[in-house]
Design a protein around this motif. Structure first.
Motif, PDB file in Angstrom:
ATOM      1  N   GLN A  49      14.027   8.663  -8.998  1.00  0.00           N
ATOM      2  CA  GLN A  49      13.258   7.558  -9.575  1.00  0.00           C
ATOM      3  C   GLN A  49      11.805   7.938  -9.850  1.00  0.00           C
ATOM      4  OE1 GLN A  49      14.583   4.347 -10.379  1.00  0.00           O
ATOM      5  NE2 GLN A  49      12.658   4.279 -11.513  1.00  0.00           N
ATOM      6  N   VAL A  50      11.169   8.651  -8.927  1.00  0.00           N
ATOM      7  CA  VAL A  50       9.763   8.990  -9.126  1.00  0.00           C
ATOM      8  C   VAL A  50       9.591   9.899 -10.337  1.00  0.00           C
ATOM      9  CG1 VAL A  50       9.816  10.963  -7.517  1.00  0.00           C
ATOM     10  CG2 VAL A  50       7.655   9.789  -7.993  1.00  0.00           C
ATOM     11  N   CYS A  51      10.516  10.821 -10.543  1.00  0.00           N
ATOM     12  CA  CYS A  51      10.438  11.704 -11.709  1.00  0.00           C
ATOM     13  C   CYS A  51      10.654  10.919 -13.001  1.00  0.00           C
ATOM     14  CB  CYS A  51      11.460  12.826 -11.591  1.00  0.00           C
ATOM     15  SG  CYS A  51      11.160  13.939 -10.202  1.00  0.00           S
ATOM     16  N   TYR A  52      11.564   9.963 -12.961  1.00  0.00           N
ATOM     17  CA  TYR A  52      11.810   9.124 -14.140  1.00  0.00           C
ATOM     18  C   TYR A  52      10.557   8.321 -14.488  1.00  0.00           C
ATOM     19  CZ  TYR A  52      14.673   6.315 -17.348  1.00  0.00           C
ATOM     20  OH  TYR A  52      15.211   5.718 -18.471  1.00  0.00           O
ATOM     21  N   ASP A  53       9.883   7.792 -13.465  1.00  0.00           N
ATOM     22  CA  ASP A  53       8.676   7.014 -13.707  1.00  0.00           C
ATOM     23  C   ASP A  53       7.541   7.890 -14.223  1.00  0.00           C
ATOM     24  OD1 ASP A  53       9.968   4.720 -12.923  1.00  0.00           O
ATOM     25  OD2 ASP A  53       9.236   4.776 -10.862  1.00  0.00           O
ATOM     26  N   VAL A  54       7.444   9.113 -13.714  1.00  0.00           N
ATOM     27  CA  VAL A  54       6.427  10.039 -14.198  1.00  0.00           C
ATOM     28  C   VAL A  54       6.646  10.342 -15.673  1.00  0.00           C
ATOM     29  CG1 VAL A  54       5.648  12.438 -14.076  1.00  0.00           C
ATOM     30  CG2 VAL A  54       5.850  11.087 -11.986  1.00  0.00           C
ATOM     31  N   TYR A  55       7.884  10.701 -16.025  1.00  0.00           N
ATOM     32  CA  TYR A  55       8.129  11.109 -17.408  1.00  0.00           C
ATOM     33  C   TYR A  55       8.086   9.945 -18.391  1.00  0.00           C
ATOM     34  CZ  TYR A  55       8.409  16.020 -18.036  1.00  0.00           C
ATOM     35  OH  TYR A  55       8.041  17.321 -18.195  1.00  0.00           O
ATOM     36  N   LEU A  79       0.829   3.272  -2.840  1.00  0.00           N
ATOM     37  CA  LEU A  79       0.926   4.714  -2.606  1.00  0.00           C
ATOM     38  C   LEU A  79       1.892   5.360  -3.603  1.00  0.00           C
ATOM     39  CD1 LEU A  79       0.978   4.890   1.302  1.00  0.00           C
ATOM     40  CD2 LEU A  79      -0.968   4.987  -0.258  1.00  0.00           C
ATOM     41  N   TYR A  80       2.979   4.667  -3.900  1.00  0.00           N
ATOM     42  CA  TYR A  80       3.939   5.176  -4.885  1.00  0.00           C
ATOM     43  C   TYR A  80       3.266   5.377  -6.237  1.00  0.00           C
ATOM     44  CZ  TYR A  80       8.081   5.492  -7.849  1.00  0.00           C
ATOM     45  OH  TYR A  80       9.016   5.894  -8.767  1.00  0.00           O
ATOM     46  N   ASN A  81       2.468   4.406  -6.650  1.00  0.00           N
ATOM     47  CA  ASN A  81       1.799   4.503  -7.941  1.00  0.00           C
ATOM     48  C   ASN A  81       0.794   5.651  -7.976  1.00  0.00           C
ATOM     49  OD1 ASN A  81       3.215   2.333  -9.001  1.00  0.00           O
ATOM     50  ND2 ASN A  81       1.675   0.834  -8.421  1.00  0.00           N
ATOM     51  N   LEU A  82       0.140   5.920  -6.835  1.00  0.00           N
ATOM     52  CA  LEU A  82      -0.766   7.070  -6.770  1.00  0.00           C
ATOM     53  C   LEU A  82      -0.006   8.370  -6.992  1.00  0.00           C
ATOM     54  CD1 LEU A  82      -3.103   6.275  -3.719  1.00  0.00           C
ATOM     55  CD2 LEU A  82      -3.746   6.344  -6.133  1.00  0.00           C
ATOM     56  N   ILE A  83       1.168   8.488  -6.391  1.00  0.00           N
ATOM     57  CA  ILE A  83       1.979   9.699  -6.546  1.00  0.00           C
ATOM     58  C   ILE A  83       2.454   9.835  -7.991  1.00  0.00           C
ATOM     59  CG2 ILE A  83       4.066  10.902  -5.822  1.00  0.00           C
ATOM     60  CD1 ILE A  83       1.858  10.846  -3.709  1.00  0.00           C
ATOM     61  N   VAL A  84       2.884   8.736  -8.593  1.00  0.00           N
ATOM     62  CA  VAL A  84       3.325   8.773  -9.996  1.00  0.00           C
ATOM     63  C   VAL A  84       2.185   9.233 -10.894  1.00  0.00           C
ATOM     64  CG1 VAL A  84       4.070   7.376 -11.954  1.00  0.00           C
ATOM     65  CG2 VAL A  84       5.174   7.080  -9.730  1.00  0.00           C
ATOM     66  N   ASP A  85       1.001   8.671 -10.697  1.00  0.00           N
ATOM     67  CA  ASP A  85      -0.142   9.055 -11.525  1.00  0.00           C
ATOM     68  C   ASP A  85      -0.494  10.527 -11.339  1.00  0.00           C
ATOM     69  OD1 ASP A  85      -0.305   6.503 -12.521  1.00  0.00           O
ATOM     70  OD2 ASP A  85      -1.925   5.868 -11.187  1.00  0.00           O
ATOM     71  N   ALA A  86      -0.385  11.015 -10.109  1.00  0.00           N
ATOM     72  CA  ALA A  86      -0.631  12.437  -9.856  1.00  0.00           C
ATOM     73  C   ALA A  86       0.395  13.302 -10.574  1.00  0.00           C
ATOM     74  CB  ALA A  86      -0.599  12.717  -8.355  1.00  0.00           C
ATOM     75  N   GLY A  87       1.648  12.850 -10.584  1.00  0.00           N
ATOM     76  CA  GLY A  87       2.691  13.583 -11.301  1.00  0.00           C
ATOM     77  C   GLY A  87       2.427  13.631 -12.796  1.00  0.00           C
ATOM     78  N   VAL A  88       1.950  12.525 -13.341  1.00  0.00           N
ATOM     79  CA  VAL A  88       1.640  12.480 -14.774  1.00  0.00           C
ATOM     80  C   VAL A  88       0.532  13.484 -15.089  1.00  0.00           C
ATOM     81  CG1 VAL A  88       0.706  11.051 -16.638  1.00  0.00           C
ATOM     82  CG2 VAL A  88       2.397  10.095 -15.055  1.00  0.00           C
ATOM     83  N   ARG A  89      -0.526  13.490 -14.289  1.00  0.00           N
ATOM     84  CA  ARG A  89      -1.627  14.428 -14.535  1.00  0.00           C
ATOM     85  C   ARG A  89      -1.143  15.874 -14.453  1.00  0.00           C
ATOM     86  NH1 ARG A  89      -4.323  10.646 -11.245  1.00  0.00           N
ATOM     87  NH2 ARG A  89      -4.066  11.977  -9.405  1.00  0.00           N
TER      88      ARG A  89
END
Length: 429
Positions: free
Chosen positions: A370-376, A128-138
């Motif tokens: 952390q989630v923002c760092y992973d997105v960027y 689920l975390y990875n889904l959120i990260v990918d959504a943030g990237v898009r």
């Protein structure tokens, strides 16, 4: 779904919102699809601030789906319990995907200051975390493309009022949330570079304000007038490793943009560079550089001013002279947006970096979450690839800065990520 419930939800948006949250929490895809025909995927619970994404992720908490603390079901059927958890996980994944496809906002905050990604990370729900990260990237890529489109539109209007520029049509995927007020960029400051995914409404420093702000110099940091940290000594091991990777041999031509506390410039000096250019814009830091003898160091050239003004002059070749090229370039500025960094490597590095050279930047993009760092990390890698660069990342552990008292006297902690991803970039091929 019961017709009576539908009538209640039609009459009262608050009731409808609660139905959406309940369906998301229970991973009830059938009801959720029906509700989302008229309801928003970004409603929030008035008590805890949960959005449907929060609710869907919280509903997948293993602690709630496990009958016993050790993960064993009441009848001792471990295999059956594992199958149920796998099924629950698949339903949660489908629920999160459905919400994102219907415009759920990946970085909405609840009343506990957590985004859906923060919650998934805390609960150990990696999928689920990875889904959120990918959504943030898009979402971030879409916003950056829209920003570029607006710039093109403005430039086109200035040059020819009759010329129209088409908006990009190939950016968003099926899971990309449509543009709305909730997806509008909110700037979030890190110690170096501002990202668009900030989740705080606190006033953040911008470059014009920063360059006119008085600075205070302390043994462990430099602070502006609002106690925003410009640089801190805890970064020293990151600077040392960066300098080692960018300048592994002596006699190189080096350019550093942003002197700060002088940590990385001192590391570069230890390699005996053939030439060492430094660009610094803040008057107080320039004065301190003069006090500390940087202007008298052999082979050091100091350029006073903003890099946006200095680099064009540095790149342009003077009559009878070749343009200055470098073997190693480092970028570490303060109170600038990510778009400034992107402009730097899209437009300027090609005119500065010699064949076989390497360049890097302080990677503090979104590092207070952390989630923002992973997105960027993903966003910048995609942008670097598009600009013709390959990047090698080195993971460096960052200790518990809060536990060490690093943030005492500092307005806000700009680093909470578990590790630092150190970038070394070079031209492809």
């Amino acid at each position: 779904m019961d017709a009576g419930v539908q009538q209640d939800s039609d009459a009262d948006p608050a009731v409808e919102a609660q139905h959406v949250l309940a369906a998301a929490s229970n991973h009830d895809l059938k009801s959720l699809r029906t509700l989302l025909r008229t309801a928003s995927a970004s409603v929030q619970d008035p008590e805890n601030g949960y959005t449907p994404l929060h609710a869907a992720i919280a509903g997948a908490d293993p602690a709630k789906t496990t009958s016993q603390p050790n993960g064993v079901a009441d009848d001792g059927n471990v295999e059956g319990e594992a199958e149920n958890q796998e099924s629950d996980n698949e339903e949660a994944i489908s629920t999160v995907k459905l919400l994102l496809q219907n415009g759920a906002i990946w970085n909405d905050l609840d009343k506990y200051d957590e985004t859906p990604g923060c919650l998934a990370l805390r609960l150990g729900l990696t999928d689920l975390y990875n889904l959120i990260v990918d959504a943030g990237v898009r979402a971030e890529i879409l916003l950056s493309r829209l920003e570029e489109y607006e710039q093109l539109k403005d430039n086109s209007s200035n040059e020819d009022p009759d010329t129209e520029v088409e908006a990009p049509t190939d950016v968003a995927s099926a899971s990309t949330p449509p543009p709305s007020d909730s997806t509008a960029p909110i700037e979030e400051s890190t110690t170096k570079t501002t990202t668009t995914i900030a989740l705080t409404q606190d006033p953040q420093p911008n470059q014009p304000t920063y360059l006119t702000s008085p600075l205070s110099f302390h043994p462990t940091c430099i602070l502006d007038a609002s106690s925003n940290s410009i640089m801190m000594t805890w970064e020293s091991h990151l600077m040392t490793l960066t300098a080692t990777l960018l300048a592994p041999t002596t006699g190189l031509r080096i350019l550093n943009i942003g002197h700060g506390m002088g940590i990385i410039d001192s590391e570069f000096q230890s390699t005996n560079p053939s030439t060492h250019h430094i660009i610094e814009a803040h008057p107080s830091i320039l004065a301190r550089m003069r006090e500390r003898g940087w202007y008298e160091k052999p082979n050091v050239v100091i350029h006073e001013g903003r890099w946006q003004d200095v680099l064009p002059r540095l790149i342009e070749s003077e009559e009878g002279k070749e343009a200055q090229m470098f073997d190693a370039v480092y970028f570490d500025t303060f109170a600038e947006s990510y778009s400034a960094l992107r402009t730097f490597f899209q437009d300027f590095v090609i005119g500065l970096l010699d064949d076989g050279g390497t360049w890097g930047f302080f990677n503090g993009l979104g590092a207070d979450r952390q989630v923002c760092y992973d997105v960027y990390a993903k966003v910048v890698e995609l942008d670097l690839f598009e600009a013709g660069f390959e990047v090698q990342w080195t993971a460096v552990e960052v200790s518990d800065l809060e536990g060490r008292g690093e943030w005492e006297g500092v307005r806000r902690a700009y680093w909470r990520a578990r590790e630092y991803r150190l970038p070394v970039c070079q031209f492809m091929g």
